[in-house]
Each structure stands twice: as C-alpha cells, then as structure tokens.
Design an enzyme around this catalytic site. Structure first.
Site, PDB file in Angstrom:
ATOM      1  N   GLU A   1       0.847  -1.198   0.000  1.00 20.93           N
ATOM      2  CA  GLU A   1       0.000   0.000   0.000  1.00 20.93           C
ATOM      3  C   GLU A   1       0.878   1.242   0.000  1.00 20.93           C
ATOM      4  O   GLU A   1       1.851   1.324   0.753  1.00 20.93           O
ATOM      5  CB  GLU A   1      -0.883   0.079   1.259  1.00 20.93           C
ATOM      6  CG  GLU A   1      -2.021  -0.890   1.340  1.00 20.93           C
ATOM      7  CD  GLU A   1      -2.857  -0.657   2.610  1.00 20.93           C
ATOM      8  OE1 GLU A   1      -2.712   0.430   3.221  1.00 20.93           O
ATOM      9  OE2 GLU A   1      -3.614  -1.558   2.997  1.00 20.93           O
TER      10      GLU A   1
ATOM     11  N   GLU B   1      -9.110   9.221   5.545  1.00 22.55           N
ATOM     12  CA  GLU B   1      -9.302   7.782   5.369  1.00 22.55           C
ATOM     13  C   GLU B   1     -10.319   7.466   4.279  1.00 22.55           C
ATOM     14  O   GLU B   1     -10.265   6.411   3.660  1.00 22.55           O
ATOM     15  CB  GLU B   1      -9.762   7.151   6.688  1.00 22.55           C
ATOM     16  CG  GLU B   1      -8.678   7.005   7.719  1.00 22.55           C
ATOM     17  CD  GLU B   1      -7.588   6.036   7.275  1.00 22.55           C
ATOM     18  OE1 GLU B   1      -7.926   4.922   6.832  1.00 22.55           O
ATOM     19  OE2 GLU B   1      -6.401   6.402   7.356  1.00 22.55           O
TER      20      GLU B   1
END
Length: 394
Positions: free
Chosen positions: A271, A334
């Site tokens: 990621e 987020e």
C-alpha cells in the site's frame, strides 16, 4: 551542440512525449510492477463487472482485495488480472489448524482457479502493530498451515503467502542503513522472516510518506515526499542518494531484515498513496498533492525503477486505493485515498483514460478498438511536433 548530443536530446524528447501520452494512446499496454488496492468499505461502489473496466483503463494488471469476495473473484475470471486475496485478521487464529487451512483454500481459492489469476494470499493485515498478542502469535502458524495446504494442492508454485505490515514495525527508519525492527516484536519477526526465506515469499510493507509530512511539515520537505525534483538526502553510512522518502522507507526495511540475517528477501509495497482531502489538522491532504504523488510514482513504475539499495530489482507497488470509500472510520483522509469516485469519474486527473459512468464494461473492447488508430496517429503527431520544435530551437 554536436550531432551526437543533438540526437540524444531528440530521443529524450521523444521518450518524454511517449511517457506523457502512453496511457491515453496505448503505446505502453501495462505496467508490470504496478498494482492497485480494491477496497470495498463503502455502500455506493460500482459492480465488480464495472470495476474491471476501470482497472483496465489504468493499464494496471494487478489488484489486491481485503477478503475473498466471490463476486469479485468470479467477475475477474479470464481477465488476466493478477489478484492478491486476504485472510481477515479475525480468521487467522482458526487457520493455525491444518484441516481448517485446507478447508479455507478449498472454499475461498481453489474453486476460482485457474480462470481467476490468484497469485498471492495475504494472511491478515498489519498484524504486528495490532496490539493483539494472540493474533500476532498465531500469524506464522496460520501462514505455515496455508502454505502446507497449497503444497498438497500443487498450488505453491503459483500462489505465495505473506502478510502486509505497517511501517510501524520499524523502531528506526532513518537513515535507511540504520533500519531496525522494534525489539518487542523481534522474536515474532524472526519467525516470520524465516518463513519468507524458506518459501521465497516477499515482505509486504504499507508505506505512506504522507504521514511523515503531515506529522512534521516544517522539517520534512514536501518535494521529497511527493517525488518531485529535489536535493534529496545521502545516507551517511552507505553514501546512497535518495530523492524520495518511499524508496528510503523500503530500503530501511531491507536493512532491518539484513540486520536479522535475512537480507535476501524482496520487499514489495502493498500500500502507498496520498489523500485528496482531509481535516484541517491533516496538513498536505489536497487533490493536487495526491495527483502529484501518484503521477510521479506511476511514471517511476513505467521506468521499472528499483531503490538505491537494489537498483536492478524493480520495485513492485500497489497504489492505495481504487475508490474513495465512504464507510471507512477515522479522519476525513481515510475516506479520500481513491483515484476514482464511486460513479467512475476520476478524483483528479492523472492523465489516464477515465470511463464515463454510463459506459458498460462490456462495450469497452469495441469502443477502444474503434478509436485505437486515431489515438496512435494523434500520438505520433505530438511526437513530430515536439521534435520539430526542438530542432527549431537548436
């Protein structure tokens, strides 16, 4: 300017134009070392059939999902797109049992092979920074059970087993040559690295230079974390020069493994990304910064770059993420890492082909085929124009 230097300069112009227009014009079909994370913590995402078109439009052939969603695995059958699936953290302890591990594979992986190209299994996510001691202790035993089951099914040569780690597993990451793991997880990390070395599996790291900048924007240079041109830093012990933080973080992991006797394990970035929106306190979370970071990273992937420590080994990277996910908890950032909005439009322009939300995935092949020649002709015209302008200047 001599003829040779002039020729080299012209070639550089052509290469630059090709790379700028490669995705739109189809000159570079795929980026072999670039993947993307396909999260699903949202209530408004398009169907997996539509997602195939979006992934294809990015010329990406690798995705990572956080479960074994049967709709996704069925939809991606016969697409050639490489998939990493995930064992959720809550399922890890039960898979220490060999029979349970075999049953998990028979239910969640084997039925989709070989039509769906599953190449990796991530057992849990950021387990060693979860503060769940039971989960941490059970991780490698679960990985071992899954690996043994893969061997029994003759799938171990096509599917590797690992887990994604937060960069917080490191006690030190600067300079890269002083990279080291936290002492409190040292014994568990040694067990994990032994598993990776034995199975020849990669160490997956979730690395976000954005966090370093957000936490200390006055001392961390923005251009360094965004991969823009900058003076970079030189590791005082190895004399290796780093022009971006991501590569420094990756090499810090490699040095940390070497410090424990496992320097030969490959590091891959499971990621990395940059949020396009954040709360007032989340410095740097803007669309422009997100666009620049991801664009610079994609361009480096086109060049199959390695890190300063391993320049000849191309770094495999998975962007985070495909979509903005509206149900993710936590700060605003987020929910705003996606390259795409749920309706199929891009959050910001990376210069990549964007599918309109009303274009069905099934129509992609016919529409792209009919326009392919025009795109190539347009691309060649751009190259010719830029070359002529360059010659005129000299």
């Amino acid at each position: 300017m001599g003829f040779y230097n002039l020729l080299i300069s012209i070639l550089n112009v052509i290469i630059l134009v090709l790379s700028l227009f490669s995705n739109e014009l189809g000159f570079i079909q795929h980026v072999e070392a670039l993947g993307i994370n396909y999260g699903q913590v949202a209530n408004n995402l398009p169907s997996p059939d539509r997602v195939i078109g979006l992934v294809s439009s990015l010329n990406i052939t690798k995705i990572r999902i956080y479960d074994t969603n049967p709709q996704i695995l069925l939809a991606f059958a016969n697409t050639g797109i490489d998939i990493i699936v995930t064992v959720p953290n809550e399922a890890v302890p039960q898979l220490t049992n060999r029979q349970q591990a075999m049953q998990w594979l028979l239910s969640n992986v084997k039925p989709y092979l070989p039509a769906t190209k599953i190449s990796g299994i991530a057992v849990g996510n950021e387990v060693y920074t979860s503060d769940d001691q039971t989960l941490m202790v059970n991780l490698v035993p679960a990985m071992t059970s899954i690996q043994e089951a893969l061997v029994q099914l003759n799938l171990d040569s096509i599917i590797h087993v690992s887990t994604s780690n937060s960069l917080a597993v490191l006690a030190n990451s600067y300079p890269p040559s002083l990279g080291s793991f936290r002492q409190d997880i040292g014994p568990l990390m040694a067990q994990f690295l032994q598993f990776l070395a034995t199975t020849k599996s990669p160490f997956w790291i979730n690395a976000y230079p954005y966090f370093a900048y957000k936490d200390d924007p006055l001392r961390v240079p923005l251009n360094y974390v965004l991969m823009n041109p900058n003076n970079g830093m030189v590791d005082p012990y190895t004399k290796l020069h780093y022009d971006n933080m991501l590569y420094a973080q990756v090499d810090a992991v490699t040095f940390a493994m070497a410090r424990m006797g496992y320097g030969g394990i490959e590091v891959r970035v499971s990621e990395t990304g940059w949020p396009s929106k954040g709360d007032v306190s989340e410095v740097g979370a803007t669309r422009e910064n997100a666009r620049v970071y991801n664009m610079n990273l994609v361009m480096r992937q086109f060049r199959n770059e390695g890190t300063p420590l391993r320049p000849k080994q191309r770094l495999e990277v998975y962007l985070f993420a495909l979509f903005n996910e509206d149900l993710k908890p936590g700060p605003t950032s987020e929910r705003n890492y996606g390259l795409y909005e749920p309706d199929g439009t891009m959050t910001y322009n990376l210069g990549l082909t964007t599918l309109k939300s009303d274009v069905p995935a099934a129509s992609l092949s016919s529409s792209s085929a009919s326009q392919g020649q025009k795109r190539k002709e347009s691309g060649m015209l751009w190259i010719l124009i830029c070359t002529l302008i360059f010659l005129k200047l000299y």
